[in-house]
Design a protein around this motif. Structure first.
Motif, PDB file in Angstrom:
ATOM      1  N   CYS A 243      10.326   0.381  12.119  1.00  0.00           N
ATOM      2  CA  CYS A 243       9.188   0.073  11.260  1.00  0.00           C
ATOM      3  C   CYS A 243       8.315   1.311  11.135  1.00  0.00           C
ATOM      4  O   CYS A 243       8.253   2.140  12.050  1.00  0.00           O
ATOM      5  N   ILE A 244       7.627   1.429  10.001  1.00  0.00           N
ATOM      6  CA  ILE A 244       6.682   2.519   9.750  1.00  0.00           C
ATOM      7  C   ILE A 244       5.270   1.945   9.759  1.00  0.00           C
ATOM      8  O   ILE A 244       4.984   0.979   9.049  1.00  0.00           O
ATOM      9  N   GLU A 245       4.402   2.551  10.553  1.00  0.00           N
ATOM     10  CA  GLU A 245       2.985   2.159  10.580  1.00  0.00           C
ATOM     11  C   GLU A 245       2.171   3.100   9.701  1.00  0.00           C
ATOM     12  O   GLU A 245       2.297   4.317   9.790  1.00  0.00           O
ATOM     13  N   HIS A 246       1.339   2.546   8.863  1.00  0.00           N
ATOM     14  CA  HIS A 246       0.436   3.242   7.940  1.00  0.00           C
ATOM     15  C   HIS A 246       1.175   3.691   6.679  1.00  0.00           C
ATOM     16  O   HIS A 246       0.848   3.277   5.589  1.00  0.00           O
ATOM     17  N   GLY A 247       2.169   4.586   6.828  1.00  0.00           N
ATOM     18  CA  GLY A 247       2.830   5.137   5.660  1.00  0.00           C
ATOM     19  C   GLY A 247       1.937   6.150   4.960  1.00  0.00           C
ATOM     20  O   GLY A 247       0.821   6.452   5.388  1.00  0.00           O
ATOM     21  N   GLY A 248       2.429   6.699   3.852  1.00  0.00           N
ATOM     22  CA  GLY A 248       1.681   7.719   3.118  1.00  0.00           C
ATOM     23  C   GLY A 248       2.524   8.283   1.997  1.00  0.00           C
ATOM     24  O   GLY A 248       3.322   7.569   1.391  1.00  0.00           O
ATOM     25  N   PRO A 264      10.493  -1.793   6.932  1.00  0.00           N
ATOM     26  CA  PRO A 264       9.211  -2.175   6.339  1.00  0.00           C
ATOM     27  C   PRO A 264       8.124  -1.155   6.653  1.00  0.00           C
ATOM     28  O   PRO A 264       8.251  -0.335   7.571  1.00  0.00           O
ATOM     29  N   ILE A 265       7.051  -1.227   5.879  1.00  0.00           N
ATOM     30  CA  ILE A 265       5.849  -0.432   6.132  1.00  0.00           C
ATOM     31  C   ILE A 265       4.689  -1.387   6.365  1.00  0.00           C
ATOM     32  O   ILE A 265       4.469  -2.305   5.568  1.00  0.00           O
ATOM     33  N   VAL A 266       3.953  -1.180   7.453  1.00  0.00           N
ATOM     34  CA  VAL A 266       2.710  -1.914   7.677  1.00  0.00           C
ATOM     35  C   VAL A 266       1.585  -1.025   7.174  1.00  0.00           C
ATOM     36  O   VAL A 266       1.225  -0.023   7.807  1.00  0.00           O
ATOM     37  N   THR A 267       1.068  -1.341   5.998  1.00  0.00           N
ATOM     38  CA  THR A 267      -0.022  -0.540   5.429  1.00  0.00           C
ATOM     39  C   THR A 267      -1.340  -0.935   6.076  1.00  0.00           C
ATOM     40  O   THR A 267      -1.543  -2.094   6.444  1.00  0.00           O
ATOM     41  N   THR A 268      -2.229   0.023   6.220  1.00  0.00           N
ATOM     42  CA  THR A 268      -3.521  -0.212   6.881  1.00  0.00           C
ATOM     43  C   THR A 268      -4.605   0.526   6.105  1.00  0.00           C
ATOM     44  O   THR A 268      -4.929   1.662   6.415  1.00  0.00           O
ATOM     45  N   PHE A 269      -5.175  -0.147   5.108  1.00  0.00           N
ATOM     46  CA  PHE A 269      -6.195   0.479   4.265  1.00  0.00           C
ATOM     47  C   PHE A 269      -7.618   0.231   4.747  1.00  0.00           C
ATOM     48  O   PHE A 269      -8.561   0.843   4.251  1.00  0.00           O
ATOM     49  N   SER A 270      -7.796  -0.677   5.691  1.00  0.00           N
ATOM     50  CA  SER A 270      -9.143  -1.169   6.005  1.00  0.00           C
ATOM     51  C   SER A 270     -10.095  -0.084   6.476  1.00  0.00           C
ATOM     52  O   SER A 270     -11.288  -0.124   6.148  1.00  0.00           O
ATOM     53  N   PHE A 319       1.139  -6.751   5.970  1.00  0.00           N
ATOM     54  CA  PHE A 319      -0.306  -6.645   6.203  1.00  0.00           C
ATOM     55  C   PHE A 319      -0.624  -6.171   7.622  1.00  0.00           C
ATOM     56  O   PHE A 319      -0.056  -6.653   8.600  1.00  0.00           O
ATOM     57  N   GLY A 320      -1.554  -5.237   7.705  1.00  0.00           N
ATOM     58  CA  GLY A 320      -2.143  -4.826   8.981  1.00  0.00           C
ATOM     59  C   GLY A 320      -3.473  -4.160   8.679  1.00  0.00           C
ATOM     60  O   GLY A 320      -3.649  -3.576   7.598  1.00  0.00           O
ATOM     61  N   THR A 321      -4.419  -4.235   9.588  1.00  0.00           N
ATOM     62  CA  THR A 321      -5.735  -3.660   9.308  1.00  0.00           C
ATOM     63  C   THR A 321      -6.097  -2.485  10.200  1.00  0.00           C
ATOM     64  O   THR A 321      -7.089  -1.811   9.956  1.00  0.00           O
ATOM     65  N   ASP A 322      -5.313  -2.241  11.258  1.00  0.00           N
ATOM     66  CA  ASP A 322      -5.719  -1.268  12.284  1.00  0.00           C
ATOM     67  C   ASP A 322      -7.010  -1.742  12.957  1.00  0.00           C
ATOM     68  O   ASP A 322      -7.865  -0.951  13.350  1.00  0.00           O
ATOM     69  N   ALA A 323      -7.145  -3.063  13.078  1.00  0.00           N
ATOM     70  CA  ALA A 323      -8.369  -3.664  13.616  1.00  0.00           C
ATOM     71  C   ALA A 323      -8.746  -3.047  14.951  1.00  0.00           C
ATOM     72  O   ALA A 323      -7.903  -2.814  15.815  1.00  0.00           O
ATOM     73  N   GLY A 324     -10.033  -2.795  15.112  1.00  0.00           N
ATOM     74  CA  GLY A 324     -10.551  -2.134  16.301  1.00  0.00           C
ATOM     75  C   GLY A 324     -10.844  -0.679  16.050  1.00  0.00           C
ATOM     76  O   GLY A 324     -11.653  -0.061  16.753  1.00  0.00           O
ATOM     77  N   PHE A 339      -7.511  -4.942  -1.354  1.00  0.00           N
ATOM     78  CA  PHE A 339      -7.166  -3.567  -1.707  1.00  0.00           C
ATOM     79  C   PHE A 339      -5.664  -3.414  -1.905  1.00  0.00           C
ATOM     80  O   PHE A 339      -5.219  -2.610  -2.730  1.00  0.00           O
ATOM     81  N   MET A 340      -4.872  -4.179  -1.150  1.00  0.00           N
ATOM     82  CA  MET A 340      -3.422  -4.142  -1.344  1.00  0.00           C
ATOM     83  C   MET A 340      -3.054  -4.525  -2.776  1.00  0.00           C
ATOM     84  O   MET A 340      -2.149  -3.937  -3.388  1.00  0.00           O
ATOM     85  N   VAL A 341      -3.760  -5.513  -3.315  1.00  0.00           N
ATOM     86  CA  VAL A 341      -3.522  -5.918  -4.701  1.00  0.00           C
ATOM     87  C   VAL A 341      -4.094  -4.880  -5.659  1.00  0.00           C
ATOM     88  O   VAL A 341      -3.445  -4.475  -6.635  1.00  0.00           O
ATOM     89  N   GLU A 342      -5.313  -4.425  -5.367  1.00  0.00           N
ATOM     90  CA  GLU A 342      -5.979  -3.457  -6.256  1.00  0.00           C
ATOM     91  C   GLU A 342      -5.174  -2.166  -6.405  1.00  0.00           C
ATOM     92  O   GLU A 342      -5.013  -1.632  -7.505  1.00  0.00           O
ATOM     93  N   VAL A 343      -4.647  -1.673  -5.277  1.00  0.00           N
ATOM     94  CA  VAL A 343      -3.942  -0.395  -5.326  1.00  0.00           C
ATOM     95  C   VAL A 343      -2.513  -0.561  -5.823  1.00  0.00           C
ATOM     96  O   VAL A 343      -1.904   0.400  -6.295  1.00  0.00           O
TER      97      VAL A 343
END
Length: 409
Positions: A243-248, A264-270, A319-324, A339-343
């Motif tokens: 798995c890829i965390e964040h991506g870019g 998969p990619i867990v995107t974290t835009f928060s 979905f992931g937020t990098d919460a904390g 933001f996932m939808v917006e972007v």
């Protein structure tokens, strides 16, 4: 499988927290999160901690069963945050928090954040470290010491000596030490392994990267990688992470590798989105210069082009937020989804809802148990005041949260 963690051998006579799971029928709008289906007049029947039935409301309900009429509220599967850090509380300076927090305070932060998760409808957290206290968080939940969501944990994140976030991860140098670091997390009861594969530069030698991935897989654990730009994403994908965390940024060639390997990619835009909000940013000590920088970053949608192209090509986006992390609290759900939808990494609201339910469950290989409202699945269920399929901000109004049919909020 590896030997269980030592605490798995404990005999629990009576859990401190063990809510009942009575048979219930819920009436309301139902979004099963299997596809784009929305059932305006639906029901979910739970029994013995499982979903006995879900779908359009039948002509007759089971006799003698408690009925919860939500008054038109929306029933959804429990939400899954696939990238979070329960021991962090969102203050700006993570390094000092990580080094200076006494371990008991860090534990209390995790406990408080789990309560926030339950109030937000989050029924599973994939905690990616960085130190090893999340191993004890998992123990506390599973042994009924503290009420919380389901927890999957990585133990301490593994990095090269002096690497990105060295101040809180498990540092290692050389292939043998990488293997030892993995084995330490396995011994502690980790569900997966997390590595920090880059920051400004690529990290790990080829021999180290090969060893840490091989050792994870030898122990039958998935391994996920912090990877934020093309060279790093391509490298860890070719070496065999899961798995890829964040991506870019990504080239078409890199995207094809992800597709070929079904990564998969867990995107974290928060962090970007919330730090760009002056009121939120200032409350967490974000400097003014960074707030302005984040505002420019959020406005520049071209910077997310690689992730958008990957999503449109068919790479699963989770979905992931990098919460904390700075300014990102554990009960903040809607801004990330919006933001996932917006972007454009999610097509619409229903696709975004699947990223936090069914696709997230599949990422963690739990899709046979959770992630959708279907007969036979665990009764992980939330009740939302509103219609998140048309307004994701409705997820700010979670009324009830159930795990295995037990009411947790």
């Amino acid at each position: 499988m590896p030997e269980p963690a030592a605490w798995k051998y404990d005999k629990i006579i009576k859990k401190m927290f063990n809510e009942p799971a009575p048979e219930r029928v819920f009436l309301g709008r139902v979004i099963p999160c299997v596809d784009n289906t929305v059932i305006e007049d639906g029901w979910v029947h739970i029994k013995d901690g499982k979903i006995a039935a879900a779908g359009p409301r039948p002509a007759a309900l089971p006799a003698g069963v408690e009925v919860v009429d939500t008054g038109g509220k929306t029933l959804l599967p429990g939400l899954i945050n696939s990238h979070a850090h329960l021991n962090w509380d969102g203050i700006h300076e993570l390094s000092r928090q990580s080094m200076d927090d006494p371990r008991p305070i860090s534990v209390f932060k995790a406990a408080g954040n789990m309560l926030k998760c339950l109030r937000a409808g989050v029924t599973l957290v994939r905690d990616l470290g960085f130190h090893d206290l999340n191993l004890f968080t998992k123990q506390a939940v599973e042994q009924g010491i503290f009420p919380g969501p389901r927890v999957l944990v990585s133990g301490a994140g593994i990095i090269q000596t002096g690497g990105h976030t060295y101040w809180v991860c498990r540092e290692a140098t050389g292939a043998d030490e990488m293997r030892r670091a993995v084995r330490e997390q396995v011994r502690g009861g980790a569900d997966l392994i997390k590595i920090m594969a880059c920051h400004d530069t690529l990290e790990f030698t080829d021999a180290e990267l090969e060893a840490v991935i091989d050792e994870s897989h030898r122990n039958r654990l998935p391994i996920t990688a912090h990877a934020t730009y093309d060279a790093c994403i391509r490298r860890v994908a070719e070496f065999g992470v899961d798995c890829i965390e964040h991506g870019g940024s990504m080239t078409d060639e890199t995207i094809q590798i992800l597709l070929d390997r079904k990564l998969p990619i867990v995107t974290t835009f928060s962090a970007l989105v919330l730090q760009a909000d002056p009121e939120i940013g200032r409350a967490f000590g974000i400097p003014e210069w960074k707030i302005i920088e984040r505002q420019h970053a959020v406005a520049d949608k071209k910077r997310f082009d690689g992730l958008v192209r990957a999503a449109r090509a068919g790479v699963p986006i989770v979905f992931g937020t990098d919460a904390g992390s700075p300014a990102v609290e554990h009960d903040s759900i809607a801004p990330e989804l919006g933001f996932m939808v917006e972007v454009g990494v999610c097509r619409d609201n229903l696709d975004a809802l699947r990223s936090i339910t069914s696709r997230a469950a599949k990422l963690s290989k739990l899709d046979d148990r959770i992630g959708t409202l279907e007969a036979g699945k665990c009764a992980d269920l939330i009740v939302v005041d509103g219609k998140p399929d048309s307004d994701l901000n409705a997820l700010k109004r979670v009324q009830m949260t159930f795990i295995d049919g037990r009411r947790m909020h």
